[in-house]
Write a protein that holds these residues in place. Structure first.
Motif, PDB file in Angstrom:
ATOM      1  N   ALA A 204       0.873  -0.850  -0.090  1.00 54.82           N
ATOM      2  CA  ALA A 204       0.089   0.289   0.060  1.00 54.82           C
ATOM      3  C   ALA A 204       0.862   0.623  -0.070  1.00 54.82           C
ATOM      4  O   ALA A 204       2.082   0.677   0.567  1.00 54.82           O
ATOM      5  N   GLY A 205       0.471   1.709  -0.314  1.00 54.93           N
ATOM      6  CA  GLY A 205       0.811   3.882  -0.409  1.00 54.93           C
ATOM      7  C   GLY A 205       2.152   3.598  -1.341  1.00 54.93           C
ATOM      8  O   GLY A 205       2.082   2.546  -2.196  1.00 54.93           O
ATOM      9  N   GLY A 206       3.443   4.435  -1.322  1.00 50.53           N
ATOM     10  CA  GLY A 206       4.258   4.489  -2.403  1.00 50.53           C
ATOM     11  C   GLY A 206       5.141   5.120  -1.693  1.00 50.53           C
ATOM     12  O   GLY A 206       5.694   5.357  -0.424  1.00 50.53           O
ATOM     13  N   LYS A 207       6.853   5.140  -2.495  1.00 42.23           N
ATOM     14  CA  LYS A 207       7.724   5.934  -1.740  1.00 42.23           C
ATOM     15  C   LYS A 207       7.472   7.703  -2.029  1.00 42.23           C
ATOM     16  O   LYS A 207       9.107   7.728  -0.983  1.00 42.23           O
ATOM     17  N   VAL A 208       6.948   7.846  -2.623  1.00 33.93           N
ATOM     18  CA  VAL A 208       7.538   9.190  -2.349  1.00 33.93           C
ATOM     19  C   VAL A 208       5.616   9.902  -2.337  1.00 33.93           C
ATOM     20  O   VAL A 208       4.576   9.491  -2.447  1.00 33.93           O
ATOM     21  N   VAL A 209       4.548  11.436  -1.531  1.00 32.31           N
ATOM     22  CA  VAL A 209       4.364  11.561  -1.348  1.00 32.31           C
ATOM     23  C   VAL A 209       2.744  11.257  -2.401  1.00 32.31           C
ATOM     24  O   VAL A 209       1.659  10.861  -2.297  1.00 32.31           O
ATOM     25  N   LYS A 210       3.561  12.075  -3.509  1.00 32.63           N
ATOM     26  CA  LYS A 210       2.851  12.408  -4.692  1.00 32.63           C
ATOM     27  C   LYS A 210       1.888  10.685  -5.208  1.00 32.63           C
ATOM     28  O   LYS A 210       0.457  10.557  -5.644  1.00 32.63           O
ATOM     29  N   ASN A 211       2.406   9.327  -4.559  1.00 34.21           N
ATOM     30  CA  ASN A 211       1.978   8.172  -5.199  1.00 34.21           C
ATOM     31  C   ASN A 211       1.014   7.371  -4.555  1.00 34.21           C
ATOM     32  O   ASN A 211       1.174   6.559  -4.166  1.00 34.21           O
ATOM     33  N   VAL A 212       0.917   8.066  -2.846  1.00 32.75           N
ATOM     34  CA  VAL A 212       0.074   7.529  -2.511  1.00 32.75           C
ATOM     35  C   VAL A 212      -0.853   8.124  -2.527  1.00 32.75           C
ATOM     36  O   VAL A 212      -1.963   8.596  -1.528  1.00 32.75           O
ATOM     37  N   THR A 213      -1.595   6.549  -3.008  1.00 33.48           N
ATOM     38  CA  THR A 213      -3.242   7.304  -3.474  1.00 33.48           C
ATOM     39  C   THR A 213      -4.063   5.739  -3.028  1.00 33.48           C
ATOM     40  O   THR A 213      -3.730   4.852  -2.486  1.00 33.48           O
ATOM     41  N   GLY A 214      -4.986   5.175  -3.023  1.00 27.03           N
ATOM     42  CA  GLY A 214      -6.466   4.688  -3.404  1.00 27.03           C
ATOM     43  C   GLY A 214      -6.645   5.075  -1.648  1.00 27.03           C
ATOM     44  O   GLY A 214      -6.517   5.640  -0.592  1.00 27.03           O
ATOM     45  N   TYR A 215      -7.099   3.710  -0.723  1.00 29.36           N
ATOM     46  CA  TYR A 215      -7.623   3.146   0.350  1.00 29.36           C
ATOM     47  C   TYR A 215      -6.301   3.399   1.745  1.00 29.36           C
ATOM     48  O   TYR A 215      -4.955   3.281   0.883  1.00 29.36           O
ATOM     49  N   ASP A 216      -6.399   3.818   2.361  1.00 27.70           N
ATOM     50  CA  ASP A 216      -5.194   4.573   2.984  1.00 27.70           C
ATOM     51  C   ASP A 216      -5.054   3.949   4.367  1.00 27.70           C
ATOM     52  O   ASP A 216      -5.168   3.994   5.416  1.00 27.70           O
ATOM     53  N   LEU A 217      -4.415   2.658   3.975  1.00 25.11           N
ATOM     54  CA  LEU A 217      -4.311   1.409   4.541  1.00 25.11           C
ATOM     55  C   LEU A 217      -2.799   2.200   5.368  1.00 25.11           C
ATOM     56  O   LEU A 217      -2.728   1.159   6.568  1.00 25.11           O
ATOM     57  N   SER A 218      -1.970   2.338   5.219  1.00 22.44           N
ATOM     58  CA  SER A 218      -1.406   2.864   5.540  1.00 22.44           C
ATOM     59  C   SER A 218      -1.844   3.311   7.181  1.00 22.44           C
ATOM     60  O   SER A 218      -0.852   2.988   8.669  1.00 22.44           O
ATOM     61  N   LYS A 219      -2.686   4.671   7.612  1.00 21.50           N
ATOM     62  CA  LYS A 219      -3.009   4.572   8.666  1.00 21.50           C
ATOM     63  C   LYS A 219      -3.723   3.926   9.487  1.00 21.50           C
ATOM     64  O   LYS A 219      -4.116   3.295  10.791  1.00 21.50           O
TER      65      LYS A 219
END
Length: 393
Positions: free
Chosen positions: A149-164
């Motif tokens: 989930a997410g990515g390695k740069v802020v702009k790639n963090v899309t979709g469901y926010d599984l990180s939180k």
């Protein structure tokens, strides 16, 4: 309960983590997931058949100072990561606490453990929580399935926010195998303004005034007289502290402006960068209660109502402008009643009490939480019984 004969798995790669979990799911074995093991006593696992240790997954995979991004395995030790980013003039912005002395723990806190518990220090009032700096991750769920989930740069963090969702789940949903976090430039200097002798309600008002001012306060804490008198502070009266960080000229100008704004609250002193760092380490590590044998509670509440909790349960230490309250108290029912009355919730961090460590959930929230658990770990393979009420916040 675990005993000396309990099997310990120490995988050295994400694939080995997947294999251990997949096998456990297949045969009905339950796993206690640990990193450095420093928080095993918090909401302790009660019914594990084996231990899954992530201690060998301790590598830094990528660090790009110019991009303010770091990627590491979950077993990476906090002290090594902080040393690494400090060498580039940077920091972990959420100021992760260790709490090892508070919990009487051995071992070294790890990045995965901090994220799993969503632990944040005094800087949270300005920089945000640990979960706000988790950009992406790879993990293995309770079925033995790998997902990202997410990515390695802020702009790639899309979709469901599984990180939180993962941050604060205490390893009950999935096992992290790789995490990417955001880092920030380290302040050139810091200074702390201190007010003295305020009662809890007045201190909350002073901290609110400071946090609402254009001063960029990066720490706001209140230590009542009875707690301030303890080691290591050993103060003669209550202390209310406000931290400012940045370039020296900016810090001085903001300190002057904030001191003028807070004149109505009484005497104000300033402490320099070295003593400021020492003081905020004491707050971050809750050192005033490290030697206290009573059960210790960590209470989250709206900052404006935080003082009511201390008033109800007795001694307390206030961080995050009153939004985080640490209180030693024997009566679990009284603590939780005080937290609910302040629209907050309480968690038992140390000691024994006739109550679960995590706040029990009821109604729709409990049902929703159960569905989340079922989606990630339907057979209860990971950290069984740790979150009695499955609190994910």
């Amino acid at each position: 309960m675990l005993d000396a004969k309990t099997r310990i798995h120490e995988p050295a790669s994400p694939e080995e983590v997947r294999e251990v979990i997949a096998e456990a799911a297949q045969v009905g074995r339950r796993l206690e997931v640990v990193g450095g093991g420093t928080k095993r006593s918090v909401g302790a696992v009660a019914r594990a058949d084996a231990v899954l240790s992530l201690a060998r997954l301790d590598a830094v995979l990528d660090y790009a100072p110019e991009e303010l991004v770091l990627t590491a395995r979950p077993g990476a030790r906090l002290k090594e990561l902080e040393k690494l980013v400090a060498s580039e003039g940077q920091m972990l912005p959420f100021e992760p606490p260790r709490l090892t002395r508070l919990l009487g723990a051995r071992g070294e806190p790890t990045l995965g453990g901090v994220l799993a518990a969503n632990l944040s220090g005094p800087r949270r009032v300005r920089a945000g929580a640990a979960r706000d700096h988790l950009l992406g991750f790879s993990a293995v769920n309770g079925r033995g399935e790998v997902f990202k989930a997410g990515g390695k740069v802020v702009k790639n963090v899309t979709g469901y926010d599984l990180s939180k969702l993962m941050a604060g789940s205490w390893g009950t949903l999935a096992v992290l195998t790789e995490v990417t976090i955001k880092v920030l430039p380290r302040p050139r200097t810091e200074l702390t303004l201190m007010l003295f002798g305020l009662d809890e309600q007045r201190a909350i008002q002073a901290m609110a005034a400071a946090l609402n001012a254009p001063a960029e306060v990066s720490g706001a804490a209140h230590i009542p007289a009875a707690v301030a008198a303890r080691a290591p502070l050993k103060a003669e009266m209550a202390v209310t502290a406000l931290r400012l960080e940045g370039f020296e000229a900016s810090v001085k100008a903001r300190a002057d402006s904030l001191a003028e704004r807070l004149r109505r609250f009484g005497r104000i002193d300033r402490i320099d960068a070295r003593h400021s760092r020492q003081f905020w380490t004491q707050v971050r590590e809750v050192e005033a209660f490290a030697g206290d044998a009573r059960p210790l509670w960590r209470i989250s509440a709206p900052p404006a109502a935080g003082w009511r909790i201390g008033e109800a349960v007795g001694e307390a230490l206030y961080d995050w402008g009153g939004g985080l309250v640490w209180a030693p108290w024997e009566d679990a029912a009284a603590v939780r009643a005080a937290a609910r009355a302040a629209s907050g919730h309480a968690m038992l961090w140390r000691g024994e009490a006739d109550a679960p460590a995590f706040e029990p959930l009821e109604g729709p929230l409990a049902a929703l939480t159960a569905r989340v658990k079922a989606a990630f770990d339907p057979d209860g393979v990971l950290n069984p019984g740790r979150l009695v009420a499955e609190v994910l916040r």
